[in-house]
Enzyme design. Structure first.
Site, PDB file in Angstrom:
ATOM      1  N   ASN A 104     -12.662  -3.043   3.238  1.00 30.75           N
ATOM      2  CA  ASN A 104     -13.549  -1.893   3.381  1.00 30.75           C
ATOM      3  C   ASN A 104     -14.641  -2.017   2.319  1.00 30.75           C
ATOM      4  O   ASN A 104     -14.341  -2.199   1.131  1.00 30.75           O
ATOM      5  CB  ASN A 104     -12.771  -0.589   3.198  1.00 30.75           C
ATOM      6  CG  ASN A 104     -11.742  -0.372   4.295  1.00 30.75           C
ATOM      7  OD1 ASN A 104     -11.925  -0.837   5.414  1.00 30.75           O
ATOM      8  ND2 ASN A 104     -10.658   0.312   3.972  1.00 30.75           N
ATOM      9  N   GLY A 162     -15.005   3.512   4.546  1.00 28.21           N
ATOM     10  CA  GLY A 162     -13.655   3.920   4.176  1.00 28.21           C
ATOM     11  C   GLY A 162     -13.197   3.445   2.818  1.00 28.21           C
ATOM     12  O   GLY A 162     -12.060   3.698   2.418  1.00 28.21           O
ATOM     13  N   GLN A 163     -14.066   2.756   2.061  1.00 31.52           N
ATOM     14  CA  GLN A 163     -13.648   2.316   0.729  1.00 31.52           C
ATOM     15  C   GLN A 163     -13.549   3.519  -0.197  1.00 31.52           C
ATOM     16  O   GLN A 163     -14.483   4.325  -0.290  1.00 31.52           O
ATOM     17  CB  GLN A 163     -14.641   1.289   0.160  1.00 31.52           C
ATOM     18  CG  GLN A 163     -14.165   0.692  -1.162  1.00 31.52           C
ATOM     19  CD  GLN A 163     -15.068  -0.424  -1.689  1.00 31.52           C
ATOM     20  OE1 GLN A 163     -16.154  -0.668  -1.144  1.00 31.52           O
ATOM     21  NE2 GLN A 163     -14.628  -1.094  -2.736  1.00 31.52           N
ATOM     22  N   HIS A 180      -7.059  -5.395   2.411  1.00 33.98           N
ATOM     23  CA  HIS A 180      -5.863  -4.864   3.063  1.00 33.98           C
ATOM     24  C   HIS A 180      -5.299  -5.997   3.915  1.00 33.98           C
ATOM     25  O   HIS A 180      -5.956  -6.443   4.865  1.00 33.98           O
ATOM     26  CB  HIS A 180      -6.210  -3.690   3.980  1.00 33.98           C
ATOM     27  CG  HIS A 180      -6.767  -2.505   3.260  1.00 33.98           C
ATOM     28  ND1 HIS A 180      -6.004  -1.416   2.909  1.00 33.98           N
ATOM     29  CD2 HIS A 180      -8.024  -2.242   2.806  1.00 33.98           C
ATOM     30  CE1 HIS A 180      -6.764  -0.523   2.285  1.00 33.98           C
ATOM     31  NE2 HIS A 180      -7.988  -1.003   2.215  1.00 33.98           N
ATOM     32  N   ASP A 196       0.847  -1.190   0.000  1.00 36.42           N
ATOM     33  CA  ASP A 196       0.000   0.000   0.000  1.00 36.42           C
ATOM     34  C   ASP A 196       0.885   1.244   0.000  1.00 36.42           C
ATOM     35  O   ASP A 196       1.926   1.288   0.660  1.00 36.42           O
ATOM     36  CB  ASP A 196      -0.919   0.002   1.233  1.00 36.42           C
ATOM     37  CG  ASP A 196      -2.074   0.979   1.076  1.00 36.42           C
ATOM     38  OD1 ASP A 196      -3.210   0.512   0.911  1.00 36.42           O
ATOM     39  OD2 ASP A 196      -1.823   2.197   1.105  1.00 36.42           O
ATOM     40  N   ILE A 197       0.471   2.261  -0.730  1.00 34.44           N
ATOM     41  CA  ILE A 197       1.262   3.489  -0.848  1.00 34.44           C
ATOM     42  C   ILE A 197       1.275   4.273   0.463  1.00 34.44           C
ATOM     43  O   ILE A 197       2.178   5.091   0.688  1.00 34.44           O
ATOM     44  CB  ILE A 197       0.717   4.344  -2.021  1.00 34.44           C
ATOM     45  CG1 ILE A 197       1.774   5.276  -2.570  1.00 34.44           C
ATOM     46  CG2 ILE A 197      -0.541   5.099  -1.621  1.00 34.44           C
ATOM     47  CD1 ILE A 197       1.407   5.899  -3.899  1.00 34.44           C
ATOM     48  N   HIS A 250     -10.754  -5.305  -3.142  1.00 30.22           N
ATOM     49  CA  HIS A 250      -9.387  -5.496  -2.654  1.00 30.22           C
ATOM     50  C   HIS A 250      -9.422  -5.730  -1.157  1.00 30.22           C
ATOM     51  O   HIS A 250     -10.305  -5.236  -0.452  1.00 30.22           O
ATOM     52  CB  HIS A 250      -8.494  -4.287  -2.965  1.00 30.22           C
ATOM     53  CG  HIS A 250      -9.005  -3.013  -2.382  1.00 30.22           C
ATOM     54  ND1 HIS A 250     -10.006  -2.277  -2.980  1.00 30.22           N
ATOM     55  CD2 HIS A 250      -8.672  -2.337  -1.254  1.00 30.22           C
ATOM     56  CE1 HIS A 250     -10.262  -1.210  -2.244  1.00 30.22           C
ATOM     57  NE2 HIS A 250      -9.467  -1.220  -1.174  1.00 30.22           N
TER      58      HIS A 250
HETATM   59  P1  5GP Z   1      -9.724   1.632   0.298  1.00 29.85           P
HETATM   60  O1  5GP Z   1      -9.713   2.974   0.974  1.00 29.85           O
HETATM   61  O2  5GP Z   1     -10.491   1.692  -1.007  1.00 29.85           O
HETATM   62  O3  5GP Z   1     -10.147   0.488   1.166  1.00 29.85           O
HETATM   63  O4  5GP Z   1      -8.223   1.292  -0.033  1.00 29.85           O
HETATM   64  C1  5GP Z   1      -7.513   1.855  -1.089  1.00 29.85           C
HETATM   65  C2  5GP Z   1      -6.049   1.748  -0.723  1.00 29.85           C
HETATM   66  O5  5GP Z   1      -5.302   1.901  -1.903  1.00 29.85           O
HETATM   67  C3  5GP Z   1      -5.580   2.807   0.280  1.00 29.85           C
HETATM   68  O6  5GP Z   1      -5.043   2.185   1.427  1.00 29.85           O
HETATM   69  C4  5GP Z   1      -4.530   3.590  -0.502  1.00 29.85           C
HETATM   70  O7  5GP Z   1      -3.435   3.989   0.306  1.00 29.85           O
HETATM   71  C5  5GP Z   1      -4.126   2.608  -1.594  1.00 29.85           C
HETATM   72  N1  5GP Z   1      -3.681   3.253  -2.818  1.00 29.85           N
HETATM   73  C6  5GP Z   1      -4.328   4.241  -3.493  1.00 29.85           C
HETATM   74  N2  5GP Z   1      -3.648   4.579  -4.592  1.00 29.85           N
HETATM   75  C7  5GP Z   1      -2.546   3.783  -4.638  1.00 29.85           C
HETATM   76  C8  5GP Z   1      -1.459   3.662  -5.546  1.00 29.85           C
HETATM   77  O8  5GP Z   1      -1.355   4.357  -6.565  1.00 29.85           O
HETATM   78  N3  5GP Z   1      -0.506   2.737  -5.259  1.00 29.85           N
HETATM   79  C9  5GP Z   1      -0.595   1.937  -4.143  1.00 29.85           C
HETATM   80  N4  5GP Z   1       0.412   1.051  -3.966  1.00 29.85           N
HETATM   81  N5  5GP Z   1      -1.607   2.014  -3.263  1.00 29.85           N
HETATM   82  C10 5GP Z   1      -2.581   2.941  -3.507  1.00 29.85           C
END
Ligand code: 5GP
Length: 119
Positions: free
Chosen positions: A91, A97-98, A106, A35-36, A104
């Site tokens: 999420n 929080g999605q 985490h 994750d970034i 996907h």
């Molecule tokens: P969500 O909030 O949808 O459950 O999770 C999305 C996740 O994707 C977040 O934890 C966010 O940090 C990660 N993310 C978003 N953009 C990028 C990206 O360009 N590269 C990577 N490696 N992770 C990303």
């Protein structure tokens, strides 16, 4: 699963190597990368290479074998990068929080803060 008429998601673009990411595992249909914005010592996104399922509920209903494959990849990454113990957080919905509507998980591992969750 049908072809999406919309723009590819960030995760599809990572799977296609159009956006760089620190990829740690992949199969024909699943990919895992750091994750970034990590929220744990090990924080890896495990996702399907193709979009089409917005969240884990849609995936479980539409392709349970693919969900099982995603979980198996998460287990392998937890074995490789941590001690094999892990949390898997999906999420589901903006209120939870999605932010990326391409299913996907985490994968959180390492020494976790009590109660820490991604998102
Ligand atoms: P969500 O909030 O949808 O459950 O999770 C999305 C996740 O994707 C977040 O934890 C966010 O940090 C990660 N993310 C978003 N953009 C990028 C990206 O360009 N590269 C990577 N490696 N992770 C990303």
């Amino acid at each position: 699963m049908t072809e999406s008429a919309t723009e590819p998601t960030i995760f599809e673009r990572i799977a296609a190597r159009e956006i760089p990411a620190r990829i740690v595992a992949e199969t024909d249909r699943v990919i895992a990368f750091h994750d970034i914005a990590p929220k744990a010592p090990v924080h890896v996104v495990v996702t399907t290479k193709q979009a089409g399922y917005r969240d884990v509920v849609e995936l479980a209903e539409g392709d349970p074998a693919l969900l099982a494959e995603l979980v198996a990849v998460a287990r392998d990454v937890a074995d490789d990068l941590a001690d094999g113990d892990f949390r898997l957080v999906f999420n589901t919905g903006g209120g939870a929080g999605q932010t990326i509507f391409h299913v996907h998980a985490h994968l959180l591992a390492g020494r976790l803060e009590e109660g820490s969750l991604a998102g």
